[in-house]
Design a protein around this motif. Structure first.
Motif, PDB file in Angstrom:
ATOM      1  N   ALA A 220       8.428 -42.460   5.127  1.00 31.21           N
ATOM      2  CA  ALA A 220       8.952 -41.319   4.375  1.00 31.21           C
ATOM      3  C   ALA A 220      10.470 -41.333   4.345  1.00 31.21           C
ATOM      4  CB  ALA A 220       8.438 -40.012   4.987  1.00 31.21           C
ATOM      5  N   GLU A 221      11.072 -41.694   5.459  1.00 36.28           N
ATOM      6  CA  GLU A 221      12.536 -41.749   5.543  1.00 36.28           C
ATOM      7  C   GLU A 221      13.099 -42.737   4.526  1.00 36.28           C
ATOM      8  OE1 GLU A 221      16.219 -40.590   7.267  1.00 36.28           O
ATOM      9  OE2 GLU A 221      14.216 -39.819   7.664  1.00 36.28           O
ATOM     10  N   LEU A 222      12.416 -43.851   4.327  1.00 32.70           N
ATOM     11  CA  LEU A 222      12.897 -44.864   3.384  1.00 32.70           C
ATOM     12  C   LEU A 222      12.852 -44.368   1.951  1.00 32.70           C
ATOM     13  CD1 LEU A 222      11.190 -48.030   4.899  1.00 32.70           C
ATOM     14  CD2 LEU A 222      13.602 -47.413   5.023  1.00 32.70           C
ATOM     15  N   TYR A 223      11.906 -43.482   1.661  1.00 31.52           N
ATOM     16  CA  TYR A 223      11.765 -42.979   0.302  1.00 31.52           C
ATOM     17  C   TYR A 223      12.758 -41.873  -0.026  1.00 31.52           C
ATOM     18  CZ  TYR A 223       7.534 -45.427  -1.159  1.00 31.52           C
ATOM     19  OH  TYR A 223       6.632 -46.387  -1.570  1.00 31.52           O
ATOM     20  N   LEU A 224      13.290 -41.218   0.989  1.00 28.01           N
ATOM     21  CA  LEU A 224      14.136 -40.054   0.776  1.00 28.01           C
ATOM     22  C   LEU A 224      15.605 -40.450   0.675  1.00 28.01           C
ATOM     23  CD1 LEU A 224      12.524 -37.554   3.297  1.00 28.01           C
ATOM     24  CD2 LEU A 224      12.278 -37.555   0.802  1.00 28.01           C
ATOM     25  N   ASP A 225      16.287 -39.770  -0.195  1.00 30.39           N
ATOM     26  CA  ASP A 225      17.733 -39.938  -0.317  1.00 30.39           C
ATOM     27  C   ASP A 225      18.407 -38.819   0.473  1.00 30.39           C
ATOM     28  OD1 ASP A 225      20.389 -40.056  -1.068  1.00 30.39           O
ATOM     29  OD2 ASP A 225      19.921 -40.744  -3.093  1.00 30.39           O
ATOM     30  N   ARG A 226      18.798 -39.108   1.692  1.00 31.80           N
ATOM     31  CA  ARG A 226      19.368 -38.082   2.564  1.00 31.80           C
ATOM     32  C   ARG A 226      20.671 -37.508   2.022  1.00 31.80           C
ATOM     33  NH1 ARG A 226      15.161 -36.090   4.989  1.00 31.80           N
ATOM     34  NH2 ARG A 226      14.083 -37.563   6.351  1.00 31.80           N
ATOM     35  N   ALA A 227      21.450 -38.333   1.326  1.00 29.09           N
ATOM     36  CA  ALA A 227      22.710 -37.837   0.755  1.00 29.09           C
ATOM     37  C   ALA A 227      22.426 -36.743  -0.289  1.00 29.09           C
ATOM     38  CB  ALA A 227      23.495 -38.984   0.125  1.00 29.09           C
TER      39      ALA A 227
END
Length: 232
Positions: A220-227
Motif C-alpha cells: 500500500a505504501e508503494l501505491y500512495l503518494d505521500r507528498a
C-alpha cells in the motif's frame, strides 16, 4: 537481458508524457510484475516494449539490441503480447483460433487441457476464463522468448487468475522472460521474482518480490503518494 528499456518516454500526441524516464529489465526465466494504480503508465510501457506505440524518448532493447521495429516484426523476434482485451475471435472455433497462432494446436491444448472438450465450439461460447486460457495458450504455444501480458486476469475470479499465473510461472521456469501487468497485486507478487511499481509514469520501486509477499502495508505504501497526502 531478454528485454529492457532505458530512460523510456511514451507520449500520445502533444499531451503530457504517459511514461517518463522508465528503465526496467526482464531476464530469461524471470517473471517481473509491473504494478501501479490506474493511469500509472503500465499499459503504455507494455505497448512500447511490444512496438505497438513508438517511444518518444529513450530506448527499447531486445536481447541487448536497440529496436524501433513495429509489433509484427517484434513478434518475429520472439515477442509474445497478450493485451487486456481478450485476444480471441469469437466467431471461430477454439481449434481455428489456435491455428491462427504461430505454435501448434496440440501444444496449446497441452498447456490448457481444460480446453480439450471445447475445441470445436465457437470461442464466443466459452467463459471469460476459458477465453483467456485460449489466448494465453495460443501465445505460449508459439514458444516466445518474451511474454508481455497486460491485465491477464481482468474481470476474472481469483481461482482462474491462479490457474493463468501458474501457466505463466511455468513458462518462465522453462526460460521465457515474462513482464506481467496485473490488478491482483498479491497473486502477481506470489508468482513474480521481481517487482517494479509505477506512479504517474515513473518507477518508484524496483526490487525483489519476496520481501513484499505477505506485506500488505508495504505494498500500500508503494501505491500512495505521500507528498500528495501531506498537501491535501
Amino acid at each position: 537481458m531478454a528485454i529492457s528499456t532505458d530512460h523510456l518516454v511514451v507520449r500520445y500526441g502533444a499531451g503530457n508524457a504517459a511514461v517518463h524516464d522508465v528503465s526496467l529489465e526482464v531476464r530469461r526465466g524471470e517473471v517481473v510484475a509491473l504494478l501501479g494504480a490506474n493511469g500509472a503508465g503500465k499499459t503504455s510501457t507494455i505497448h512500447a516494449l511490444a512496438g505497438e506505440v513508438p517511444a518518444a524518448g529513450g530506448t527499447v532493447l531486445v536481447s541487448g539490441e536497440k529496436t524501433s521495429a513495429p509489433l509484427h516484426r517484434r513478434v518475429r523476434q520472439g515477442i509474445g503480447l497478450l493485451t487486456e482485451e481478450r485476444c480471441v475471435f469469437t466467431g471461430l472455433t477454439v481449434r481455428d483460433n489456435l491455428r491462427l497462432g504461430r505454435g501448434s494446436v496440440s501444444d496449446a491444448l497441452d498447456l490448457f487441457p481444460e480446453l480439450h472438450d471445447h475445441v470445436d465450439r465457437p470461442a464466443g461460447l466459452l467463459s471469460g476464463g476459458q477465453q483467456q486460457m485460449l489466448a494465453l495458450g495460443r501465445v505460449l504455444a508459439a514458444r516466445p522468448s518474451v511474454l508481455l501480458a497486460d491485465e491477464l486476469s481482468l474481470g476474472l475470479a481469483p481461482v482462474i487468475v491462479q490457474r493463468l499465473l501458474k501457466a505463466v510461472r511455468a513458462a518462465a521456469d522453462s526460460g521465457v522472460a515474462v513482464l506481467l501487468v496485473e490488478q491482483h497485486v498479491h497473486l502477481a507478487i506470489e508468482a513474480a521474482d521481481h517487482v517494479y511499481v509505477l506512479r504517474r509514469g515513473k518507477v518508484v520501486h524496483d526490487g525483489a518480490a519476496a520481501p513484499l509477499r505477505g506485506a500488505p502495508d508495504a505494498i500500500a505504501e508503494l501505491y500512495l503518494d505521500r507528498a500528495e497526502e501531506r498537501a491535501s
